[in-house]
Write a protein that holds these residues in place. Sequence first.
Motif, PDB file in Angstrom:
ATOM      1  N   PRO A  63       0.827  -1.337   0.061  1.00  0.00           N
ATOM      2  CA  PRO A  63      -0.148  -0.033  -0.181  1.00  0.00           C
ATOM      3  C   PRO A  63       0.899   1.181   0.030  1.00  0.00           C
ATOM      4  N   VAL A  64       1.962   1.348   0.668  1.00  0.00           N
ATOM      5  CA  VAL A  64       2.697   2.534   0.697  1.00  0.00           C
ATOM      6  C   VAL A  64       3.329   2.990  -0.550  1.00  0.00           C
ATOM      7  N   LYS A  65       3.332   1.903  -1.642  1.00  0.00           N
ATOM      8  CA  LYS A  65       4.018   2.548  -2.809  1.00  0.00           C
ATOM      9  C   LYS A  65       2.700   2.867  -3.858  1.00  0.00           C
ATOM     10  N   ALA A  66       1.489   2.936  -3.236  1.00  0.00           N
ATOM     11  CA  ALA A  66       0.281   3.642  -3.903  1.00  0.00           C
ATOM     12  C   ALA A  66       0.263   3.208  -5.412  1.00  0.00           C
ATOM     13  N   HIS A  67       0.272   2.008  -5.972  1.00  0.00           N
ATOM     14  CA  HIS A  67       0.316   1.599  -6.975  1.00  0.00           C
ATOM     15  C   HIS A  67      -1.406   2.110  -7.626  1.00  0.00           C
ATOM     16  N   ASP A  68      -2.230   1.976  -6.994  1.00  0.00           N
ATOM     17  CA  ASP A  68      -3.687   2.308  -7.292  1.00  0.00           C
ATOM     18  C   ASP A  68      -3.585   3.992  -7.847  1.00  0.00           C
ATOM     19  N   VAL A  69      -2.921   4.713  -7.243  1.00  0.00           N
ATOM     20  CA  VAL A  69      -2.772   6.350  -7.635  1.00  0.00           C
ATOM     21  C   VAL A  69      -1.962   6.099  -8.972  1.00  0.00           C
ATOM     22  N   LEU A  70      -0.887   5.379  -9.201  1.00  0.00           N
ATOM     23  CA  LEU A  70      -0.233   5.473 -10.206  1.00  0.00           C
ATOM     24  C   LEU A  70      -0.699   5.053 -11.408  1.00  0.00           C
ATOM     25  N   LEU A  71      -1.666   3.710 -11.335  1.00  0.00           N
ATOM     26  CA  LEU A  71      -2.379   3.098 -12.262  1.00  0.00           C
ATOM     27  C   LEU A  71      -3.377   4.163 -12.821  1.00  0.00           C
ATOM     28  N   GLY A  72      -4.239   4.729 -11.730  1.00  0.00           N
ATOM     29  CA  GLY A  72      -5.067   5.837 -11.935  1.00  0.00           C
ATOM     30  C   GLY A  72      -4.669   6.838 -13.141  1.00  0.00           C
ATOM     31  N   ALA A  73      -3.240   7.251 -12.527  1.00  0.00           N
ATOM     32  CA  ALA A  73      -2.672   8.414 -13.434  1.00  0.00           C
ATOM     33  C   ALA A  73      -2.359   8.048 -14.667  1.00  0.00           C
ATOM     34  N   TRP A  74      -1.600   6.608 -14.901  1.00  0.00           N
ATOM     35  CA  TRP A  74      -1.206   6.192 -16.169  1.00  0.00           C
ATOM     36  C   TRP A  74      -2.524   6.050 -17.188  1.00  0.00           C
ATOM     37  N   THR A 164      14.660  20.305  -7.196  1.00  0.00           N
ATOM     38  CA  THR A 164      15.272  21.150  -8.638  1.00  0.00           C
ATOM     39  C   THR A 164      15.523  20.051  -9.574  1.00  0.00           C
ATOM     40  N   ALA A 165      15.975  18.816  -9.058  1.00  0.00           N
ATOM     41  CA  ALA A 165      16.579  17.668  -9.925  1.00  0.00           C
ATOM     42  C   ALA A 165      15.554  16.835 -10.518  1.00  0.00           C
ATOM     43  N   CYS A 166      14.214  17.242 -10.191  1.00  0.00           N
ATOM     44  CA  CYS A 166      13.121  16.340 -10.672  1.00  0.00           C
ATOM     45  C   CYS A 166      11.991  16.803 -10.636  1.00  0.00           C
ATOM     46  N   SER A 167      10.826  16.450 -11.185  1.00  0.00           N
ATOM     47  CA  SER A 167       9.535  17.049 -11.062  1.00  0.00           C
ATOM     48  C   SER A 167       8.708  16.269  -9.892  1.00  0.00           C
ATOM     49  N   THR A 168       8.191  17.054  -8.915  1.00  0.00           N
ATOM     50  CA  THR A 168       7.551  16.606  -7.733  1.00  0.00           C
ATOM     51  C   THR A 168       5.999  16.903  -7.810  1.00  0.00           C
ATOM     52  N   VAL A 169       5.377  15.935  -7.123  1.00  0.00           N
ATOM     53  CA  VAL A 169       3.627  16.345  -6.935  1.00  0.00           C
ATOM     54  C   VAL A 169       3.417  15.727  -5.409  1.00  0.00           C
ATOM     55  N   ALA A 170       2.424  16.114  -4.810  1.00  0.00           N
ATOM     56  CA  ALA A 170       2.047  15.812  -3.769  1.00  0.00           C
ATOM     57  C   ALA A 170       1.592  14.314  -3.689  1.00  0.00           C
ATOM     58  N   GLU A 171       1.669  13.582  -2.693  1.00  0.00           N
ATOM     59  CA  GLU A 171       1.189  12.281  -2.511  1.00  0.00           C
ATOM     60  C   GLU A 171      -0.129  12.082  -2.558  1.00  0.00           C
ATOM     61  N   GLN A 172      -0.652  10.870  -3.196  1.00  0.00           N
ATOM     62  CA  GLN A 172      -1.844  10.673  -3.541  1.00  0.00           C
ATOM     63  C   GLN A 172      -2.823  11.721  -4.512  1.00  0.00           C
ATOM     64  N   ASP A 173      -2.067  12.375  -5.196  1.00  0.00           N
ATOM     65  CA  ASP A 173      -2.726  13.203  -6.134  1.00  0.00           C
ATOM     66  C   ASP A 173      -2.452  12.590  -7.475  1.00  0.00           C
ATOM     67  N   ALA A 176      -2.230  15.139 -10.543  1.00  0.00           N
ATOM     68  CA  ALA A 176      -1.027  15.983 -10.727  1.00  0.00           C
ATOM     69  C   ALA A 176       0.084  15.044 -11.292  1.00  0.00           C
ATOM     70  N   LEU A 177       0.038  13.869 -10.613  1.00  0.00           N
ATOM     71  CA  LEU A 177       1.184  12.760 -11.067  1.00  0.00           C
ATOM     72  C   LEU A 177       1.072  12.503 -12.552  1.00  0.00           C
ATOM     73  N   ALA A 178      -0.176  12.307 -13.491  1.00  0.00           N
ATOM     74  CA  ALA A 178      -0.303  12.175 -14.762  1.00  0.00           C
ATOM     75  C   ALA A 178      -0.011  13.502 -15.474  1.00  0.00           C
ATOM     76  N   VAL A 179      -0.242  14.707 -15.091  1.00  0.00           N
ATOM     77  CA  VAL A 179       0.492  15.910 -15.616  1.00  0.00           C
ATOM     78  C   VAL A 179       1.957  15.734 -15.676  1.00  0.00           C
ATOM     79  N   ALA A 180       2.410  15.430 -14.482  1.00  0.00           N
ATOM     80  CA  ALA A 180       3.848  15.631 -14.290  1.00  0.00           C
ATOM     81  C   ALA A 180       4.509  14.437 -15.362  1.00  0.00           C
TER      82      ALA A 180
END
Length: 181
Positions: A63-74, A164-173, A176-180
């Motif tokens: 659960p801590v890796k939030a695959h559900d959020v990643l797959l939704g963004a994907w 500054t070395a990457c693109s970050t978003v808030a967790e569980q968003d 925003a992850l899809a846009v990034a």
Amino acid sequence: SQWLATLVQAGPPGRVGRVCCKRLSKPPVVAPLGVNLEKFSTAGPRRQLGEGLHVVHVGSAVPVKAHDVLLGAWRDVTARLDTAGLQARLHLVGAGTNQLIDLPAGVVAHGEIAHGQLAPLLRACDLWVQSSVYESQSVALLEAAACGLPLVGTAVGLLADCPTACSTVAEQDGGALAVAL
């Protein structure tokens, strides 16, 4: 051991180090987690993955890796890419990822792979993504960076300490992850 735990910090000297310094009135001793640069670098063999954009996520299916959020963004990402006539693949690497269900189109669930096979996969990909709600540091991120991948993901762990070395978003968003991505 309690004395040692207050004086030694494994990982980046970021927020945890600042808290430790305030409590102890002196800087912590930093024992950084490392990457074998003989294995993880831009030089070396690459896996053949085919045409299109290849994004990789390394993390066990917990659960801590939030695959559900990643797959939704994907799902959002692939819908946009399909409209533009572009192809992309999301490579999930880690224990249990090959047992995730309801995977969207374009997801390749590799499951757990041997550590020696990870660098060639990373070198073949175009982007590394983190969707975690918590990371202590993320050795996987360091290995991806050593292989030359741009980094995108949630602002936790090491990503939070190097915005500054990457693109970050808030967790569980997922939006925003899809846009990034």
